[in-house]
Write an enzyme that holds these catalytic residues in place. Structure first.
Site, PDB file in Angstrom:
ATOM      1  N   SER A 232       0.791  -1.228   0.000  1.00 27.77           N
ATOM      2  CA  SER A 232       0.000   0.000   0.000  1.00 27.77           C
ATOM      3  C   SER A 232       0.823   1.277   0.000  1.00 27.77           C
ATOM      4  CB  SER A 232      -0.980  -0.012   1.170  1.00 27.77           C
ATOM      5  OG  SER A 232      -0.325  -0.313   2.372  1.00 27.77           O
TER       6      SER A 232
ATOM      7  N   LYS B  93     -11.953   0.591  -1.734  1.00 27.05           N
ATOM      8  CA  LYS B  93     -10.933   1.190  -2.601  1.00 27.05           C
ATOM      9  C   LYS B  93     -11.457   1.242  -4.040  1.00 27.05           C
ATOM     10  CE  LYS B  93      -7.413   0.793   0.739  1.00 27.05           C
ATOM     11  NZ  LYS B  93      -6.997  -0.173   1.741  1.00 27.05           N
TER      12      LYS B  93
ATOM     13  N   HIS C 171      -5.538  -3.499  -2.768  1.00 24.33           N
ATOM     14  CA  HIS C 171      -5.220  -2.568  -3.863  1.00 24.33           C
ATOM     15  C   HIS C 171      -5.177  -3.248  -5.233  1.00 24.33           C
ATOM     16  CE1 HIS C 171      -4.301   0.724  -1.112  1.00 24.33           C
ATOM     17  NE2 HIS C 171      -3.761  -0.207  -0.337  1.00 24.33           N
TER      18      HIS C 171
HETATM   19  C1  LIG Z   1      -6.978  -0.298   3.212  1.00 28.14           C
HETATM   20  C2  LIG Z   1      -6.349  -1.596   3.500  1.00 28.14           C
HETATM   21  C3  LIG Z   1      -6.909  -2.464   4.436  1.00 28.14           C
HETATM   22  C4  LIG Z   1      -8.048  -2.069   5.325  1.00 28.14           C
HETATM   23  O1  LIG Z   1      -9.264  -2.015   4.641  1.00 28.14           O
HETATM   24  P1  LIG Z   1     -10.425  -1.109   5.221  1.00 28.14           P
HETATM   25  O2  LIG Z   1     -11.647  -1.618   4.564  1.00 28.14           O
HETATM   26  O3  LIG Z   1     -10.091   0.285   4.870  1.00 28.14           O
HETATM   27  O4  LIG Z   1     -10.450  -1.323   6.708  1.00 28.14           O
HETATM   28  C5  LIG Z   1      -6.330  -3.704   4.580  1.00 28.14           C
HETATM   29  N1  LIG Z   1      -5.242  -4.057   3.857  1.00 28.14           N
HETATM   30  C6  LIG Z   1      -4.662  -3.226   2.975  1.00 28.14           C
HETATM   31  C7  LIG Z   1      -3.457  -3.666   2.219  1.00 28.14           C
HETATM   32  C8  LIG Z   1      -5.204  -1.962   2.774  1.00 28.14           C
HETATM   33  O5  LIG Z   1      -4.609  -1.122   1.935  1.00 28.14           O
END
Ligand SMILES: *Cc1c(COP(=O)(O)O)cnc(C)c1O
Length: 399
Positions: free
Chosen positions: A179, A239, A207
């Site tokens: 990320s 996302k 992602h």
């Molecule tokens: C954003 C993210 C999460 C968490 O997801 P949310 O739904 O925002 O709690 C978990 N793992 C990764 C790699 C992320 O980028």
């Protein structure tokens, strides 16, 4: 010492390190053009990679579903909060990623905590990439399993650790797309390595889901890996899908097990059913509108090309996450401020989110950006950088 004094001194310390984070109150909907403190900003910092968060069809879908289902789900899934919309969303997600079943979680953070905690315990071991998302690291902590971290993408080291482990269950955890770096785990190598050592592999595709692969099915489509190779697949809906929530997908046995044993699944209120309904429509758009992925990929390529022309050396990444390494926190914050002054919002990522000395701009691209937006951003970074360098020369007399 009274509590508030203890806490205030910790805050003061953060501030002295130049690491106090601040929130912005966004005054507009989540889109490429944001309004923040009355100032318009072109947004290069969100994870809304396909530009779906503000989509008109999704707005209407959410409003309509709210008319039918109301606001709250009223209870946890195992009591009476599990609606037909949750059920259908789970089926559609499982179908889309080619797994037998899926289990919906309220957030990705909870999905990772729940999955890891349920799958391993005291007699077991968890193996993690050093740069894994905090929620995977925290899940391992919650599980009480023995924790081992291998250097970023270093599967030889992982191999070595796995071969020495005498744990009952061995669980390998990795992000697909990292990320804060944007690079991709080599899942073909990783899945082979896990298999050789009888370890279970869980991939967090937060992602990658909806963006990687021709159909947007994520990292498993990108690497053409089946359920045997990636038995535990996790992704989020907040996302690229533009919605909210998360899911774990895999075999029927895995999902039935998680439903019984994942505490962050069991002991929490179910996602509002209207959100599940809107997520379903978002998933349909992800399937139907392949042009969004194409446009995103064009934007990524264009940004990399224009950056190279302008002499900006980006970190190696082919995904929507394009970091520019700065190093020093202070320099990063000065640069981010200069960029913001020019009308652009980019992520300014400092330790402890990233390792010491690797503060960076985190630029994220979206299908909703135009080539003009990208040209203007690159110009703003270049100008901002000269401005920061000039002020350093003035302040310290350095050449
Ligand atoms: C954003 C993210 C999460 C968490 O997801 P949310 O739904 O925002 O709690 C978990 N793992 C990764 C790699 C992320 O980028």
């Amino acid at each position: 010492m009274p509590m508030d004094e203890v806490l205030a001194s910790a805050l003061m310390q953060r501030q002295e390190q130049g690491r106090l984070r601040r929130r912005r109150n966004v005054e507009s909907e989540q889109a490429v053009e944001l309004q923040v403190n009355g100032q318009p900003l072109i947004n290069f910092s969100s994870n809304d990679y396909l530009g779906l968060a503000e989509n008109e069809e999704l707005r209407l879908a959410l409003a309509e579903a709210a008319g039918r289902w109301g606001l709250g789900s009223g209870a946890s899934h195992l009591v009476c909060g599990h609606s037909q919309e949750h059920h259908l969303l789970e089926q559609e997600l499982a179908d889309f990623v080619g797994r037998e079943k899926a289990l919906l979680f309220s957030t990705g953070y909870m999905a990772n905590m729940g999955c890891v905690q349920a799958l391993v315990g005291r007699d077991d071991a968890v193996f993690e990439d050093k740069l894994n998302h905090a929620s995977l690291l925290d899940g391992a902590l919650l599980s009480r399993a023995k924790r081992q971290r291998y250097a970023h993408l270093n599967y030889e080291q992982l191999n070595h650790r796995l071969s020495k482990s005498e744990a009952k269950r061995k669980l390998v955890l990795t992000d697909s797309v990292f990320s804060m770096d944007g690079d991709i785990a080599e899942l073909n190598l990783l899945s082979r390595c896990a298999k050789e050592h009888d370890a279970w592999l869980m991939v967090d595709d937060a992602h990658g889901f909806a963006v990687l692969g021709q159909q947007g099915q994520g990292c498993t489509e990108h690497f053409k890996l089946d359920t045997q190779q990636v038995p535990i697949y996790m992704a989020t809906l907040g996302k690229a899908l533009g919605g909210f929530g998360a899911f774990v997908a895999g075999s029927e046995a895995l999902i039935d097990y998680l439903c019984q044993f994942a505490r962050p699944y069991i002991y929490t209120t179910a996602l509002p059913p209207a959100l599940a309904a809107a997520n379903r429509v978002a998933l349909r758009l992800v399937k139907e509108q392949g042009w969004r992925r194409e446009k995103l990929n064009n934007n990524i390529a264009y940004f990399k090309q224009q950056s190279a022309v302008a002499g900006l050396v980006l970190m190696p990444s082919d995904t929507a996450i394009q970091p520019l390494l700065i190093g020093e926190d202070k320099q990063l914050m000065a640069l981010a401020a200069q960029i913001e002054k020019r009308g652009f919002l980019v992520g300014a990522i400092r330790p402890p989110t990233v390792p010491e000395g690797t503060a960076r701009l985190r630029i994220t691209l979206s299908a909703a950006h135009s080539l003009q937006h990208i040209d203007a951003l690159v110009a703003a970074i270049v100008e901002g950088r000269s401005e920061v360098q000039a002020s350093y020369v003035k302040e310290f007399g350095l050449g």
